[in-house]
Design a protein around this motif. Structure first.
Motif, PDB file in Angstrom:
ATOM      1  N   LYS A 281      58.721  62.526 -38.739  1.00 52.02           N
ATOM      2  CA  LYS A 281      59.605  61.366 -38.622  1.00 52.02           C
ATOM      3  C   LYS A 281      60.969  61.662 -39.231  1.00 52.02           C
ATOM      4  N   HIS A 282      62.011  61.442 -38.465  1.00 46.82           N
ATOM      5  CA  HIS A 282      63.361  61.506 -39.003  1.00 46.82           C
ATOM      6  C   HIS A 282      63.707  60.159 -39.646  1.00 46.82           C
ATOM      7  N   GLN A 283      64.745  60.187 -40.454  1.00 47.14           N
ATOM      8  CA  GLN A 283      65.106  58.983 -41.213  1.00 47.14           C
ATOM      9  C   GLN A 283      66.105  58.110 -40.461  1.00 47.14           C
ATOM     10  N   VAL A 284      65.904  56.815 -40.585  1.00 48.18           N
ATOM     11  CA  VAL A 284      66.923  55.825 -40.238  1.00 48.18           C
ATOM     12  C   VAL A 284      67.260  55.102 -41.528  1.00 48.18           C
ATOM     13  N   MET A 285      68.451  55.360 -42.030  1.00 47.79           N
ATOM     14  CA  MET A 285      68.838  54.822 -43.332  1.00 47.79           C
ATOM     15  C   MET A 285      69.789  53.643 -43.159  1.00 47.79           C
ATOM     16  N   VAL A 286      69.514  52.567 -43.889  1.00 46.97           N
ATOM     17  CA  VAL A 286      70.337  51.360 -43.822  1.00 46.97           C
ATOM     18  C   VAL A 286      70.942  51.105 -45.197  1.00 46.97           C
ATOM     19  N   PRO A 287      72.245  51.376 -45.406  1.00 50.29           N
ATOM     20  CA  PRO A 287      72.887  51.043 -46.685  1.00 50.29           C
ATOM     21  C   PRO A 287      73.078  49.534 -46.800  1.00 50.29           C
ATOM     22  N   GLU A 375      76.392  48.718 -41.102  1.00 45.73           N
ATOM     23  CA  GLU A 375      77.042  47.435 -40.819  1.00 45.73           C
ATOM     24  C   GLU A 375      76.822  46.548 -42.031  1.00 45.73           C
ATOM     25  N   VAL A 376      77.890  46.147 -42.674  1.00 48.82           N
ATOM     26  CA  VAL A 376      77.800  45.424 -43.939  1.00 48.82           C
ATOM     27  C   VAL A 376      77.088  44.087 -43.771  1.00 48.82           C
ATOM     28  N   LYS A 377      77.577  43.256 -42.853  1.00 52.52           N
ATOM     29  CA  LYS A 377      76.989  41.931 -42.686  1.00 52.52           C
ATOM     30  C   LYS A 377      75.556  42.020 -42.165  1.00 52.52           C
ATOM     31  N   GLN A 378      75.330  42.846 -41.156  1.00 52.08           N
ATOM     32  CA  GLN A 378      74.004  42.939 -40.542  1.00 52.08           C
ATOM     33  C   GLN A 378      72.952  43.386 -41.555  1.00 52.08           C
ATOM     34  N   SER A 379      73.294  44.326 -42.412  1.00 52.73           N
ATOM     35  CA  SER A 379      72.306  44.848 -43.354  1.00 52.73           C
ATOM     36  C   SER A 379      72.009  43.890 -44.496  1.00 52.73           C
ATOM     37  N   LEU A 380      72.840  42.868 -44.676  1.00 48.47           N
ATOM     38  CA  LEU A 380      72.627  41.917 -45.771  1.00 48.47           C
ATOM     39  C   LEU A 380      71.812  40.694 -45.354  1.00 48.47           C
ATOM     40  N   THR A 381      71.532  40.528 -44.071  1.00 45.22           N
ATOM     41  CA  THR A 381      70.774  39.369 -43.599  1.00 45.22           C
ATOM     42  C   THR A 381      69.424  39.810 -43.053  1.00 45.22           C
ATOM     43  N   VAL A 382      68.451  38.914 -43.146  1.00 47.10           N
ATOM     44  CA  VAL A 382      67.099  39.216 -42.681  1.00 47.10           C
ATOM     45  C   VAL A 382      67.100  39.469 -41.179  1.00 47.10           C
ATOM     46  N   ASP A 383      67.779  38.616 -40.424  1.00 47.57           N
ATOM     47  CA  ASP A 383      67.799  38.774 -38.965  1.00 47.57           C
ATOM     48  C   ASP A 383      68.486  40.073 -38.554  1.00 47.57           C
ATOM     49  N   GLU A 387      66.716  43.306 -36.513  1.00 47.47           N
ATOM     50  CA  GLU A 387      67.223  43.880 -35.268  1.00 47.47           C
ATOM     51  C   GLU A 387      67.224  45.403 -35.325  1.00 47.47           C
ATOM     52  N   VAL A 388      67.614  45.968 -36.473  1.00 50.63           N
ATOM     53  CA  VAL A 388      67.615  47.425 -36.632  1.00 50.63           C
ATOM     54  C   VAL A 388      66.195  47.969 -36.642  1.00 50.63           C
ATOM     55  N   LEU A 389      65.312  47.313 -37.382  1.00 51.07           N
ATOM     56  CA  LEU A 389      63.932  47.794 -37.488  1.00 51.07           C
ATOM     57  C   LEU A 389      63.200  47.712 -36.158  1.00 51.07           C
ATOM     58  N   ASP A 390      63.500  46.704 -35.366  1.00 48.54           N
ATOM     59  CA  ASP A 390      62.863  46.586 -34.050  1.00 48.54           C
ATOM     60  C   ASP A 390      63.344  47.686 -33.105  1.00 48.54           C
ATOM     61  N   ARG A 391      64.584  48.128 -33.285  1.00 48.18           N
ATOM     62  CA  ARG A 391      65.147  49.144 -32.393  1.00 48.18           C
ATOM     63  C   ARG A 391      64.558  50.521 -32.690  1.00 48.18           C
ATOM     64  N   TYR A 392      64.341  50.820 -33.970  1.00 43.09           N
ATOM     65  CA  TYR A 392      63.833  52.135 -34.362  1.00 43.09           C
ATOM     66  C   TYR A 392      62.389  51.989 -34.835  1.00 43.09           C
TER      67      TYR A 392
END
Length: 676
Positions: A281-287, A375-383, A387-392
């Protein structure tokens, strides 16, 4: 005519027209710029200067030969590169906005000695009218071949980290471009020869050969590249390129030259691919970090240390487009409204509609590479995180959240203070330079004025001497006076020494306490921040992350920091979408009713007709006619009214403390508190 033959004929015709135009113009339009500056371009004669070949046949390699195969690692290619045929052919995405973006790939074997070459050939050119005629970068089909350092950009021509020749016949050694040969056509095999042999007359140079013949003078390597390992690299757009590192040359040169794959081991530096994950598994990192608190700066430091990661963000796409030769009307740093969602204003519908985001959203989950979703705003909200976790998918990627929140470490704060001091010093030096320039200008004007005055005095003295026959003593006396008026050289040197004093700049106490550098452009616009800050939360394993790393402070401290940050924002942020509740509607109705009653009381008090008056006294004659009972009743009423008037105290409203009044409708004398 068959459709395939007609299409091929049309493509060949378009290619010939483009090559002919390049040869006639002898210029390069809209080249990508490393620092958004116009590159220096030099025009040359149509025919290159005759070259006396100084290269000789290569001697057999002594010692160990290179055993590793030179390949293009996925992490050393741009996202739009599509390798094929065992890596020997490089294709690229050209759908939508991708037709404007450059693709780049860098080889895994670097050279630090000897003389070796690699070859490339344009196999296919795609004719895309959208990119050629409607404001897209020119030329729409482009190839660059050359060498670059491992730390440089993957795209050749971006910065000082490499040298290259392009298909239009230009050579670049950084920001400078110059014409060195004719354009390269489809089917021609070009060889790039790097000579790092100190004993060769062409040492520290790079040369271009086409179909086995030299087509350029040896071009010297910049000083910044000498002594470093240089890796073969290819940059292209809307083309299919065949790349050969050997061991057999596609087109032999006039002299015997070894290919890169035949190099001696001690002349090479191998760049190994990042070790494959044990679980595959490669990494998908979300700051995850708060706006304007160093999130992008932290990511830049992370990517510098972890070059195997590829950033997926709007700012990365924007920089990629600018490096590809496009000019963004609103994309410049000082014109952006935010770093998280910078504007795309290229004037190209297929770029401005951000369609490349959708294409990459579909492709990147299938790419075997480590990604950073920034993405600053996207990574700070549950929704947004969902969206990122569903994609990867978790079955293909290890999904990691890195929380960059709270008080940064001491080394971070030291770096911030160092950057602030550097910027402050630069401003002070610029201001001092302006003052010095103004002083020099003023000094030059004064010197010119004095020279003119002295010349005038000399003319007048000469004229007076001729007219009056004055003695030479008078003239000498005037010369002595003028000599005395000249400033001493020592005084001028003192002034210059004062100007050249070293500028000393120090940070204020407030600046020393800063933990984050104020960004030139905010991470989020004011409206986006106001609409979303109350939804910001920390990530949790329940959301689907495989790992959560807290970079600066532990989870508890980060949570407290976030809660405090949100509470502070509630005091300053405007709420645009506030809704009225039923409770508020009820209270507002009660208040409106009460306010109406008070207004009526105020109006009645000021109306003389509404005031209570004692009944008028009847004349004596009328009183005698009435009965005794009626007379007694009227007398009693008159006494009661008079008594009430006497009992009401005389109160001055201006002398009262409004907070001590129990009934605002009557301060005690029948007068409302709000009468006036």
């Amino acid at each position: 005519m068959a459709p395939k033959k007609a299409a091929k004929k049309e493509a060949d015709k378009a290619e010939e027209q483009e090559v002919k135009k390049a040869e006639e113009d002898g210029e390069k339009a809209d080249e990508p710029m490393a620092a958004s500056e116009e590159p220096v371009k030099e025009e040359a004669a149509e025919k290159p200067e005759a070259v006396t070949e100084k290269e000789t046949d290569a001697a057999p390699v002594k010692g160990t030969k290179l055993k590793d195969t030179c390949v293009f690692h996925t992490e050393d290619t741009t996202l739009n590169v599509l390798p094929g045929a065992s890596g020997k052919h490089l294709m690229c995405l050209s759908e939508g906005g991708f037709q404007y973006l450059l693709a780049g790939a860098r080889g895994s074997v670097g050279l630090k000695g000897g003389r070796y070459m690699f070859e490339a050939m344009i196999v296919e050119r795609k004719s895309l009218a959208e990119g050629r005629n409607r404001g897209g970068p020119h030329p729409s089909c482009l190839m660059r071949v050359g060498f670059a350092t491992q730390e440089s950009s993957i795209l050749l021509g971006d910065g000082e980290g490499g040298v290259c020749f392009d298909s239009q016949g230009f050579f670049s050694s950084g920001s400078e471009w110059k014409k060195v040969t004719k354009p390269i056509m489809r089917g021609q095999v070009v060889a790039v020869l790097l000579n790092l042999d100190a004993s060769s007359p062409n040492a520290s140079t790079v040369s271009l050969f086409c179909d086995g013949q030299r087509v350029s003078q040896p071009q010297p390597l910049p000083e910044c590249l000498r002594g470093k390992a240089l890796f073969p690299a290819v940059t292209y757009r809307n083309m299919t390129v065949q790349v050969s590192f050997g061991p057999r040359a596609l087109r032999p040169l006039p002299f015997k030259c070894l290919t890169l794959q035949e190099a001696a081991a001690d002349h090479c530096e191998i760049k190994k691919a990042t070790a494959a994950p044990k679980d595959g598994k490669h990494q998908v990192m979300v700051p995850i970090g708060l706006p304007d608190e160093g999130t992008f700066e932290w990511l830049d430091q992370f990517l510098a240390k972890n070059r195997q990661f590829t950033e997926i963000s709007d700012r990365a796409f924007l920089e990629w487009a600018v490096k590809s030769g496009m000019k963004n009307g609103q994309g410049h740093l000082n014109k952006r409204s935010s770093n998280d969602k910078p504007e795309f204003k290229f004037g190209l519908p297929q770029m401005d509609d951000r369609s490349i985001h959708k294409v990459l959203a579909a492709l990147t989950p299938m790419m075997p590479r480590n990604l950073v979703i920034m993405e600053v705003k996207q990574s700070l909200t549950v929704d947004g995180r969902k969206e990122v976790l569903d994609r990867y998918s978790g079955s293909e990627f290890k999904r990691v959240a890195r929380v960059v929140m709270g008080d940064p470490p001491a080394d971070w704060q030291a770096t911030v203070r160092e950057q602030l001091l550097k910027e402050k010093t630069a401003k002070a030096e610029a201001q001092a330079a302006r003052k010095k320039a103004e002083a020099e200008k003023k000094k030059a004007v004064e010197a010119k004025r004095k020279a003119a005055a002295q010349a005038k005095e000399e003319r007048e003295a000469k004229k007076a001497k001729e007219d009056t026959g004055a003695s030479e003593d008078v003239a000498e006396a005037k010369d002595e006076v003028a000599e005395e008026q000249k400033p001493e050289e020592g005084d001028e040197e003192k002034v210059e020494e004062e100007d050249e004093e070293q500028i000393v700049v120090e940070l204020t106490e407030a600046e020393k306490q800063l933990k984050f550098k104020r960004p030139v452009v905010p991470d989020l616009t004011g409206k986006v921040l106001a609409d979303s800050y109350f939804q910001f939360t920390l990530p949790s394993k329940e959301e689907g992350f495989d790992e959560i790393v807290y970079e600066w402070q532990a989870q508890a401290e980060s949570g407290s920091y976030l809660s405090k940050w949100i509470a502070e924002k509630k005091l300053t942020q405007r709420v645009d979408d506030i809704k009225i509740s039923d409770w508020f509607r009820e209270k507002l109705g009660d208040w409106t009713k009460q306010l109406g009653a008070w207004k009526k009381a105020q109006k009645d008090f000021k109306n003389p007709a509404k005031k209570v008056k004692p009944p008028p006294k009847k004349p004596a004659g009328e009183a005698a006619e009435g009965g005794e009972g009626e007379k007694a009743e009227e007398a009693e009423k008159g006494e009661d009214v008079a008594m009430e008037e006497e009992e009401k105290p005389q109160i001055v409203a201006a002398d009262l403390d409004v907070f001590d009044v129990e009934n605002v409708a009557d301060i005690g004398s029948g007068e409302p508190l709000f009468a006036n």
